[in-house]
Design a protein around this motif. Structure first.
Motif, PDB file in Angstrom:
ATOM      1  N   LEU A   1      13.940 -23.735  54.631  1.00  0.00           N
ATOM      2  CA  LEU A   1      14.891 -22.517  54.687  1.00  0.00           C
ATOM      3  C   LEU A   1      16.273 -22.678  53.869  1.00  0.00           C
ATOM      4  N   ARG A   2      16.794 -23.784  54.710  1.00  0.00           N
ATOM      5  CA  ARG A   2      18.099 -24.557  54.264  1.00  0.00           C
ATOM      6  C   ARG A   2      18.242 -24.662  52.904  1.00  0.00           C
ATOM      7  N   GLN A   3      17.023 -25.457  52.138  1.00  0.00           N
ATOM      8  CA  GLN A   3      16.949 -25.875  50.758  1.00  0.00           C
ATOM      9  C   GLN A   3      17.036 -24.438  49.871  1.00  0.00           C
ATOM     10  N   GLU A   4      16.094 -23.551  50.382  1.00  0.00           N
ATOM     11  CA  GLU A   4      15.944 -22.180  49.686  1.00  0.00           C
ATOM     12  C   GLU A   4      17.339 -21.543  49.638  1.00  0.00           C
ATOM     13  N   ARG A   5      18.233 -21.750  50.601  1.00  0.00           N
ATOM     14  CA  ARG A   5      19.487 -21.064  50.844  1.00  0.00           C
ATOM     15  C   ARG A   5      20.529 -21.393  49.979  1.00  0.00           C
ATOM     16  N   LEU A   6      20.440 -23.001  49.849  1.00  0.00           N
ATOM     17  CA  LEU A   6      21.501 -23.554  49.126  1.00  0.00           C
ATOM     18  C   LEU A   6      21.184 -23.373  47.691  1.00  0.00           C
ATOM     19  N   ASP A   7      19.672 -23.326  47.216  1.00  0.00           N
ATOM     20  CA  ASP A   7      19.640 -23.117  46.124  1.00  0.00           C
ATOM     21  C   ASP A   7      20.016 -21.764  45.494  1.00  0.00           C
ATOM     22  N   ALA A   8      19.759 -20.615  46.442  1.00  0.00           N
ATOM     23  CA  ALA A   8      20.321 -19.326  46.027  1.00  0.00           C
ATOM     24  C   ALA A   8      21.748 -19.326  45.751  1.00  0.00           C
ATOM     25  N   ALA A   9      22.479 -19.879  46.593  1.00  0.00           N
ATOM     26  CA  ALA A   9      24.084 -20.086  46.509  1.00  0.00           C
ATOM     27  C   ALA A   9      24.497 -20.647  45.250  1.00  0.00           C
ATOM     28  N   CYS A  10      23.761 -21.827  44.988  1.00  0.00           N
ATOM     29  CA  CYS A  10      24.218 -22.482  43.667  1.00  0.00           C
ATOM     30  C   CYS A  10      23.755 -21.643  42.481  1.00  0.00           C
ATOM     31  N   ALA A  11      22.628 -20.983  42.453  1.00  0.00           N
ATOM     32  CA  ALA A  11      22.150 -20.165  41.349  1.00  0.00           C
ATOM     33  C   ALA A  11      23.204 -18.942  40.917  1.00  0.00           C
ATOM     34  N   GLU A  12      23.812 -18.455  42.201  1.00  0.00           N
ATOM     35  CA  GLU A  12      25.005 -17.589  41.861  1.00  0.00           C
ATOM     36  C   GLU A  12      25.939 -18.155  40.988  1.00  0.00           C
ATOM     37  N   HIS A  13      26.515 -19.391  41.112  1.00  0.00           N
ATOM     38  CA  HIS A  13      27.344 -20.129  40.527  1.00  0.00           C
ATOM     39  C   HIS A  13      26.897 -20.598  39.269  1.00  0.00           C
ATOM     40  N   ASP A  14      25.468 -20.464  38.835  1.00  0.00           N
ATOM     41  CA  ASP A  14      25.149 -21.191  37.767  1.00  0.00           C
ATOM     42  C   ASP A  14      25.187 -22.604  37.621  1.00  0.00           C
ATOM     43  N   LEU A  15      24.550 -23.204  38.837  1.00  0.00           N
ATOM     44  CA  LEU A  15      24.805 -24.599  38.926  1.00  0.00           C
ATOM     45  C   LEU A  15      23.608 -24.927  39.830  1.00  0.00           C
ATOM     46  N   GLU A  16      22.933 -26.028  39.601  1.00  0.00           N
ATOM     47  CA  GLU A  16      21.918 -26.686  40.439  1.00  0.00           C
ATOM     48  C   GLU A  16      22.345 -27.515  41.460  1.00  0.00           C
ATOM     49  N   GLN A  17      21.426 -27.490  42.535  1.00  0.00           N
ATOM     50  CA  GLN A  17      21.816 -28.149  43.849  1.00  0.00           C
ATOM     51  C   GLN A  17      21.997 -29.663  43.422  1.00  0.00           C
ATOM     52  N   LYS A  18      21.059 -30.406  42.493  1.00  0.00           N
ATOM     53  CA  LYS A  18      21.449 -31.570  42.458  1.00  0.00           C
ATOM     54  C   LYS A  18      22.842 -32.007  41.526  1.00  0.00           C
ATOM     55  N   GLN A  19      23.305 -30.997  40.741  1.00  0.00           N
ATOM     56  CA  GLN A  19      24.552 -31.214  39.939  1.00  0.00           C
ATOM     57  C   GLN A  19      25.696 -30.897  41.103  1.00  0.00           C
ATOM     58  N   LEU A  20      25.445 -30.029  41.941  1.00  0.00           N
ATOM     59  CA  LEU A  20      26.413 -29.904  43.029  1.00  0.00           C
ATOM     60  C   LEU A  20      26.731 -31.071  43.913  1.00  0.00           C
ATOM     61  N   LYS A  21      25.514 -31.536  44.414  1.00  0.00           N
ATOM     62  CA  LYS A  21      25.508 -32.598  45.346  1.00  0.00           C
ATOM     63  C   LYS A  21      26.168 -33.814  44.618  1.00  0.00           C
ATOM     64  N   GLY A  22      25.784 -34.085  43.311  1.00  0.00           N
ATOM     65  CA  GLY A  22      26.364 -35.163  42.564  1.00  0.00           C
ATOM     66  C   GLY A  22      27.737 -35.132  42.442  1.00  0.00           C
TER      67      GLY A  22
END
Length: 152
Positions: free
Chosen positions: A65-86
């Motif tokens: 659930l946490r992964q899906e929520r973070l993916d959705a939040a990153c998708a709002e800003h046109d960014l992937e989760q790996k790019q955000l964390k990196g």
């Protein structure tokens, strides 16, 4: 042959075991009063097994659930989760997925600024690797073109 009586401790311990079993099974709505001890033990054992299974599943479900929520939040800003964390890691901001998810839900402006920081760090990292190397000549008469390294 003399018949030996069992000590009183056996009877007492059996009584207290039965009382403990009733106490554990009291959430079955007075059903423990109507059923035999063997059935009560089976019902309680089954309930405890399912309870253990639920506790095991709780962590994996929360993680998904946490992964899906973070993916959705990153998708709002046109960014992937790996790019955000990196990007955040390169800036020195070590935030866990849980804290990023909480920020994305309850403080969207703060999360947006973190996304901007991660994007800037990613862009600066790409251009930082694009450095000109010195000339490499095989012979003194023919100079080679300047070689560059980096990510395009």
């Amino acid at each position: 042959m003399l018949m030996m009586r069992q000590p009183k401790t056996y009877v007492a311990s059996r009584f207290y075991k039965h009382q403990k079993l009733k106490e554990q099974a009291k959430h079955f709505w007075l059903r423990c009063c109507r059923v035999r001890t063997g059935m009560m033990k089976d019902m309680l054992r089954r309930a405890l097994v399912h309870q253990k299974f639920g506790r095991k599943q709780k962590g994996t479900v929360a993680l998904k659930l946490r992964q899906e929520r973070l993916d959705a939040a990153c998708a709002e800003h046109d960014l992937e989760q790996k790019q955000l964390k990196g990007g955040l890691r390169s800036c020195g901001a070590m935030l866990s997925n849980k804290s990023l998810t909480i920020l994305s839900i309850y403080e969207p402006k703060t999360f947006q600024s973190l996304v901007e920081v991660a994007q800037r760090a990613r862009i600066e990292g790409i251009y930082a690797n694009h450095v000109e190397l010195p000339d490499r000549r095989l012979s003194a008469s023919k100079p080679n073109k300047k070689l560059t390294s980096g990510v395009y």
